[in-house]
Design a protein around this motif. Structure first.
Motif, PDB file in Angstrom:
ATOM      1  N   LEU A 142       0.833  -1.200   0.000  1.00  8.43           N
ATOM      2  CA  LEU A 142       0.000   0.000   0.000  1.00  8.43           C
ATOM      3  C   LEU A 142       0.869   1.251   0.000  1.00  8.43           C
ATOM      4  CD1 LEU A 142      -2.730   1.422   0.197  1.00  8.43           C
ATOM      5  CD2 LEU A 142      -2.680   1.018   2.667  1.00  8.43           C
ATOM      6  N   ASP A 143       1.906   1.267   0.826  1.00  8.29           N
ATOM      7  CA  ASP A 143       2.808   2.420   0.862  1.00  8.29           C
ATOM      8  C   ASP A 143       3.499   2.626  -0.482  1.00  8.29           C
ATOM      9  OD1 ASP A 143       2.169   2.962   3.472  1.00  8.29           O
ATOM     10  OD2 ASP A 143       3.962   2.054   4.324  1.00  8.29           O
ATOM     11  N   ALA A 144       3.907   1.516  -1.115  1.00 10.50           N
ATOM     12  CA  ALA A 144       4.593   1.627  -2.406  1.00 10.50           C
ATOM     13  C   ALA A 144       3.678   2.232  -3.460  1.00 10.50           C
ATOM     14  CB  ALA A 144       5.088   0.255  -2.848  1.00 10.50           C
ATOM     15  N   LEU A 145       2.433   1.781  -3.515  1.00  9.28           N
ATOM     16  CA  LEU A 145       1.500   2.293  -4.519  1.00  9.28           C
ATOM     17  C   LEU A 145       1.164   3.759  -4.279  1.00  9.28           C
ATOM     18  CD1 LEU A 145      -0.935  -0.744  -4.874  1.00  9.28           C
ATOM     19  CD2 LEU A 145       0.884  -0.041  -6.441  1.00  9.28           C
ATOM     20  N   LEU A 146       1.271   4.215  -3.034  1.00  7.52           N
ATOM     21  CA  LEU A 146       1.016   5.624  -2.717  1.00  7.52           C
ATOM     22  C   LEU A 146       2.280   6.476  -2.794  1.00  7.52           C
ATOM     23  CD1 LEU A 146      -1.437   5.191   0.305  1.00  7.52           C
ATOM     24  CD2 LEU A 146      -2.002   5.973  -2.004  1.00  7.52           C
ATOM     25  N   GLY A 147       3.409   5.843  -3.120  1.00  6.36           N
ATOM     26  CA  GLY A 147       4.667   6.579  -3.212  1.00  6.36           C
ATOM     27  C   GLY A 147       5.239   6.964  -1.868  1.00  6.36           C
ATOM     28  N   CYS A 148       4.971   6.158  -0.834  1.00  2.71           N
ATOM     29  CA  CYS A 148       5.376   6.506   0.535  1.00  2.71           C
ATOM     30  C   CYS A 148       6.590   5.726   1.039  1.00  2.71           C
ATOM     31  CB  CYS A 148       4.211   6.280   1.488  1.00  2.71           C
ATOM     32  SG  CYS A 148       2.785   7.332   1.189  1.00  2.71           S
ATOM     33  N   LEU A 149       7.239   4.957   0.186  1.00  2.59           N
ATOM     34  CA  LEU A 149       8.379   4.165   0.636  1.00  2.59           C
ATOM     35  C   LEU A 149       9.682   4.935   0.463  1.00  2.59           C
ATOM     36  CD1 LEU A 149       7.915   0.456  -0.508  1.00  2.59           C
ATOM     37  CD2 LEU A 149       7.469   1.484   1.716  1.00  2.59           C
ATOM     38  N   ASP A 150      10.488   4.915   1.500  1.00  2.00           N
ATOM     39  CA  ASP A 150      11.787   5.582   1.476  1.00  2.00           C
ATOM     40  C   ASP A 150      12.868   4.543   1.736  1.00  2.00           C
ATOM     41  OD1 ASP A 150      14.059   7.085   1.789  1.00  2.00           O
ATOM     42  OD2 ASP A 150      13.292   8.310   3.452  1.00  2.00           O
ATOM     43  N   PRO A 151      13.699   4.236   0.745  1.00  2.00           N
ATOM     44  CA  PRO A 151      14.720   3.198   0.946  1.00  2.00           C
ATOM     45  C   PRO A 151      15.758   3.555   2.000  1.00  2.00           C
ATOM     46  CG  PRO A 151      15.080   4.362  -1.115  1.00  2.00           C
ATOM     47  CD  PRO A 151      13.744   4.815  -0.601  1.00  2.00           C
ATOM     48  N   SER A 152      15.843   4.822   2.368  1.00  2.00           N
ATOM     49  CA  SER A 152      16.828   5.230   3.382  1.00  2.00           C
ATOM     50  C   SER A 152      16.271   5.138   4.796  1.00  2.00           C
ATOM     51  CB  SER A 152      17.291   6.667   3.115  1.00  2.00           C
ATOM     52  OG  SER A 152      16.226   7.591   3.298  1.00  2.00           O
ATOM     53  N   ASP A 153      14.996   4.755   4.923  1.00  2.00           N
ATOM     54  CA  ASP A 153      14.367   4.679   6.242  1.00  2.00           C
ATOM     55  C   ASP A 153      14.732   3.358   6.907  1.00  2.00           C
ATOM     56  OD1 ASP A 153      12.837   4.767   8.475  1.00  2.00           O
ATOM     57  OD2 ASP A 153      10.893   4.977   7.475  1.00  2.00           O
ATOM     58  N   ARG A 154      15.839   3.349   7.635  1.00  2.00           N
ATOM     59  CA  ARG A 154      16.297   2.129   8.286  1.00  2.00           C
ATOM     60  C   ARG A 154      15.517   1.840   9.560  1.00  2.00           C
ATOM     61  NH1 ARG A 154      18.853  -0.708   4.571  1.00  2.00           N
ATOM     62  NH2 ARG A 154      19.936  -1.900   6.189  1.00  2.00           N
ATOM     63  N   GLY A 155      14.579   2.706   9.909  1.00  2.00           N
ATOM     64  CA  GLY A 155      13.733   2.447  11.052  1.00  2.00           C
ATOM     65  C   GLY A 155      12.602   1.485  10.746  1.00  2.00           C
ATOM     66  N   ARG A 156      12.411   1.157   9.480  1.00  2.00           N
ATOM     67  CA  ARG A 156      11.392   0.198   9.075  1.00  2.00           C
ATOM     68  C   ARG A 156      12.091  -1.126   8.744  1.00  2.00           C
ATOM     69  NH1 ARG A 156       6.753   2.410   5.147  1.00  2.00           N
ATOM     70  NH2 ARG A 156       6.083   0.286   5.659  1.00  2.00           N
ATOM     71  N   PRO A 157      11.922  -2.144   9.561  1.00  2.00           N
ATOM     72  CA  PRO A 157      12.733  -3.359   9.399  1.00  2.00           C
ATOM     73  C   PRO A 157      12.488  -4.108   8.106  1.00  2.00           C
ATOM     74  CG  PRO A 157      11.040  -3.673  11.088  1.00  2.00           C
ATOM     75  CD  PRO A 157      11.060  -2.210  10.757  1.00  2.00           C
ATOM     76  N   PHE A 158      11.245  -4.168   7.643  1.00  2.00           N
ATOM     77  CA  PHE A 158      11.010  -4.886   6.392  1.00  2.00           C
ATOM     78  C   PHE A 158      11.503  -4.079   5.201  1.00  2.00           C
ATOM     79  CE2 PHE A 158       8.535  -6.284   2.717  1.00  2.00           C
ATOM     80  CZ  PHE A 158       8.883  -7.627   2.712  1.00  2.00           C
ATOM     81  N   VAL A 159      11.329  -2.777   5.246  1.00  2.00           N
ATOM     82  CA  VAL A 159      11.853  -1.930   4.168  1.00  2.00           C
ATOM     83  C   VAL A 159      13.367  -2.078   4.082  1.00  2.00           C
ATOM     84  CG1 VAL A 159      12.150   0.451   3.381  1.00  2.00           C
ATOM     85  CG2 VAL A 159       9.936  -0.300   4.290  1.00  2.00           C
TER      86      VAL A 159
END
Length: 210
Positions: A142-159
């Motif tokens: 859902l986040d990807a389709l909304l353009g909300c994913l940040d590859p530099s966000d190391r606080g999100r373990p699955f990302v």
């Protein structure tokens, strides 16, 4: 559709429901022909049925792709994070492109995004860690389709795990419009994890309202 209209029913067009792709896509959603096939299908549906007012381009994309590309439950039976990452990079840009096509073809229709309603808990260091990972994973598509994913966000373990497995295209998706989110509430979508593994449902499942 004419019969449905006569009795006052309004259908929600669901282009792809789990593994409802044609058999000639022999590698399923991994098939190199999937993106163009989905695009042509959405275009043809819009041309044939111009009066659609609600649609779901791809039903339960997280659940479907996870079972096809990570758990090996549905065809083509792939397992593991490397496989899942490759599938997301391949399939999600195609789903996003087809969704934009649908929005252009049916400009006044509503796009309903539907997926499983998950929540996970854990005990012990490893159980809590995996519950956090699974809760982050649940929202990635859902986040990807909304353009909300940040590859530099190391606080999100699955990302972070996606980045470590070489994901790229999932972070570059042009955002799509989502008008409503539908949540499918299943007994098996709330896991509880511990040092010995996981069980579903967990001991304290959340009500749908939460």
């Amino acid at each position: 559709f004419e019969d449905l209209a006569e009795v006052g029913l309004q259908p929600i067009v669901d282009h792809v429901h789990h593994t409802s792709y044609p058999q000639w896509l022999t590698d399923g959603f991994f098939d190199r022909r999937f993106p163009s096939a989905l695009q042509r299908y959405v275009e043809a549906a819009a041309q044939r049925y111009p009066d659609i007012v609600e649609y779901t381009v791809f039903n339960e994309p997280f659940s479907t792709l996870f079972l096809c590309g990570h758990e090996g439950v549905w065809p083509p039976g792939r397992r593991g994070m490397a496989s899942f990452t490759a599938l997301l990079d391949h399939a999600l840009p195609a789903i996003a492109a087809a969704t934009r096509t649908a929005a252009g073809a049916w400009p006044t229709a509503r796009h309903l995004y539907v997926d499983s309603c998950e929540h996970h808990t854990g005990h012990g260091t490893s159980g809590r860690r995996y519950a956090r990972y699974a809760n982050d994973r649940r929202f990635v598509i859902l986040d990807a389709l909304l353009g909300c994913l940040d590859p530099s966000d190391r606080g999100r373990p699955f990302v972070a795990d996606l980045v470590d497995h070489g994901a790229r295209a999932i972070f570059e998706i042009e955002p799509v419009r989502i008008d409503a989110v539908g949540l499918d509430y299943y007994a098996h979508c709330q896991w509880h994890f511990g040092p010995g593994g996981g069980v579903a449902p967990g001991p304290t499942p959340r009500p749908l309202a939460e």
